[in-house]
Design a protein around this motif. Structure first.
Motif, PDB file in Angstrom:
ATOM      1  N   GLY A   1       0.723  -1.045  -0.021  1.00  0.00           N
ATOM      2  CA  GLY A   1       0.079  -0.005  -0.041  1.00  0.00           C
ATOM      3  C   GLY A   1       0.839   1.169  -0.040  1.00  0.00           C
ATOM      4  N   SER A   2       2.100   1.149  -0.468  1.00  0.00           N
ATOM      5  CA  SER A   2       2.954   2.197  -0.291  1.00  0.00           C
ATOM      6  C   SER A   2       3.164   2.895  -1.713  1.00  0.00           C
ATOM      7  CB  SER A   2       4.288   2.247   0.093  1.00  0.00           C
ATOM      8  OG  SER A   2       4.914   1.028  -0.358  1.00  0.00           O
ATOM      9  N   TYR A   3       2.179   2.579  -2.828  1.00  0.00           N
ATOM     10  CA  TYR A   3       2.061   3.101  -4.024  1.00  0.00           C
ATOM     11  C   TYR A   3       3.097   3.012  -5.102  1.00  0.00           C
ATOM     12  CZ  TYR A   3      -1.964   5.436  -1.743  1.00  0.00           C
ATOM     13  OH  TYR A   3      -3.102   5.578  -1.171  1.00  0.00           O
ATOM     14  N   LYS A   4       3.913   1.856  -4.756  1.00  0.00           N
ATOM     15  CA  LYS A   4       5.032   1.540  -5.549  1.00  0.00           C
ATOM     16  C   LYS A   4       4.719   1.198  -6.954  1.00  0.00           C
ATOM     17  CE  LYS A   4       5.622  -2.089  -3.019  1.00  0.00           C
ATOM     18  NZ  LYS A   4       4.423  -1.890  -2.222  1.00  0.00           N
ATOM     19  N   SER A   5       3.512   0.714  -7.258  1.00  0.00           N
ATOM     20  CA  SER A   5       3.137   0.278  -8.728  1.00  0.00           C
ATOM     21  C   SER A   5       2.730   1.393  -9.419  1.00  0.00           C
ATOM     22  CB  SER A   5       2.109  -0.901  -8.581  1.00  0.00           C
ATOM     23  OG  SER A   5       2.566  -2.057  -8.006  1.00  0.00           O
ATOM     24  N   LEU A   6       2.015   2.187  -8.636  1.00  0.00           N
ATOM     25  CA  LEU A   6       1.342   3.657  -9.216  1.00  0.00           C
ATOM     26  C   LEU A   6       2.434   4.507  -9.438  1.00  0.00           C
ATOM     27  CD1 LEU A   6      -1.088   5.093  -9.833  1.00  0.00           C
ATOM     28  CD2 LEU A   6      -0.795   6.337  -7.441  1.00  0.00           C
ATOM     29  N   ALA A   7       3.654   4.547  -8.680  1.00  0.00           N
ATOM     30  CA  ALA A   7       4.944   5.065  -9.202  1.00  0.00           C
ATOM     31  C   ALA A   7       5.426   4.758 -10.464  1.00  0.00           C
ATOM     32  CB  ALA A   7       5.726   5.244  -8.175  1.00  0.00           C
ATOM     33  N   ALA A   8       5.404   3.505 -10.573  1.00  0.00           N
ATOM     34  CA  ALA A   8       6.034   2.791 -11.445  1.00  0.00           C
ATOM     35  C   ALA A   8       5.139   3.021 -12.821  1.00  0.00           C
ATOM     36  CB  ALA A   8       6.008   1.249 -11.289  1.00  0.00           C
ATOM     37  N   LEU A   9       3.964   2.811 -12.939  1.00  0.00           N
ATOM     38  CA  LEU A   9       3.063   3.362 -13.883  1.00  0.00           C
ATOM     39  C   LEU A   9       3.272   4.755 -14.403  1.00  0.00           C
ATOM     40  CD1 LEU A   9      -0.398   1.730 -12.903  1.00  0.00           C
ATOM     41  CD2 LEU A   9       1.032   1.223 -14.906  1.00  0.00           C
TER      42      LEU A   9
END
Length: 293
Positions: A30-38
């Motif tokens: 839930g630390s938004y790693k995937s969102l940052a990668a997108l």
């Protein structure tokens, strides 16, 4: 080597992420790693028509082609998330036509949901013996055929059948990533989770030991970016980003961001207030078990 000048290093993210390395983006769930990668993939794809800053800090000048392979998220989830990112990006660059941005993203960003990843029924890039599977070569060949220079794999726990706490296995997994890199020439990043023991960071200045699993993973990697959740103010979610391992560049200083879904805003340094001190004190006491007063 002495008599000639070396070629300058090239970067995916100037001054932060070099081209042709293998590394990790990691943090607790839930630390938004995937969102940052997108965001990184979208911003690079759109760089042909609209420059921007990744995580509201690092300049994305120029452009490149990326592929994002999600081994756990299905197409519906990625559809919602990627559409939100592109729409926000278009609103942030109102000086550039939305059509030119979306055309650039469509051309230069290749996204693979779990359904596509599992078409051949093979989930892992490393088998039980620690050897690369044919899936590693498939990823590399796709990158070569499509001119891709950034490959993101999400997540580490789905990539290998071997014990994640085995150092020999960890080294072999990084070796499989390097095989993909060697064939494709692309930067290869894996999204992973942090270990519970490393979340205080008291004895781990840069977070190099906070990646969950065998220490050989980070020891053999060339890049690390740690997403660490910090206390929130109201409904604002905040993260601290720590450049845990660097190569061919100076280590970036830690910085904080506010999550304004689906975007990120750089947070200026704040003086600790009453609301901030309690979690700091609690974390310190937990990390120092001899504290009596």
């Amino acid at each position: 080597m002495i008599s000639t000048d070396p070629e300058p290093f090239s970067f995916v993210v100037p001054g932060l992420l070099p081209k042709g390395v293998c590394g990790f983006i990691y943090g607790e769930g839930g630390s938004y790693k995937s969102l940052a990668a997108l965001w990184l993939c979208v911003q690079r794809a759109a760089g042909y028509v609209a420059n921007s800053k990744w995580l509201d800090r690092f300049e994305i000048c120029g452009a490149g082609r990326s592929m994002f392979c999600s081994i756990e998220d299905q197409i519906l989830d990625l559809h919602h998330r990627s559409r939100a990112v592109v729409n926000r990006f278009c609103s942030m660059r109102s000086d550039v036509s939305s059509e030119s941005i979306t055309n650039a993203v469509t051309e230069n960003f290749h996204i693979f949901p779990r359904e596509r990843w599992m078409e051949d029924k093979v989930e892992h890039i490393v088998d039980r013996d620690g050897n690369p599977t044919f899936k590693a070569d498939l990823v590399a060949r796709y990158a070569v055929d499509n001119g891709i220079d950034l490959i993101i794999l999400d997540t580490l726990s789905r990539l290998s059948l071997v014990d994640e706490n085995d150092n020999n296995a960890g080294a072999r997994l990084v070796s499989a990533l390097e095989r993909i890199r060697d064939i494709s020439g692309a930067t290869v990043l894996v999204i992973a989770h942090s270990g519970k023991a490393g979340r205080t960071g008291k004895t781990d200045t840069h977070g190099q030991n906070s990646l969950r699993g065998a220490s050989a993973l980070m020891d053999n990697a060339r890049f690390g970016l740690w997403f660490r959740s910090i206390n929130t103010k109201g409904k604002q979610e905040r993260l601290e980003i720590i450049n845990s391992k660097t190569f061919r560049a100076m280590r970036a200083e830690p910085f904080k961001i506010v999550v304004d879904y689906p975007a990120f805003t750089l947070l200026e340094d704040e003086a600790p207030g009453e609301d901030d001190l309690m979690p700091v004190v609690v974390e310190d006491v937990r990390a120092n078990h001899g504290t009596t007063q």
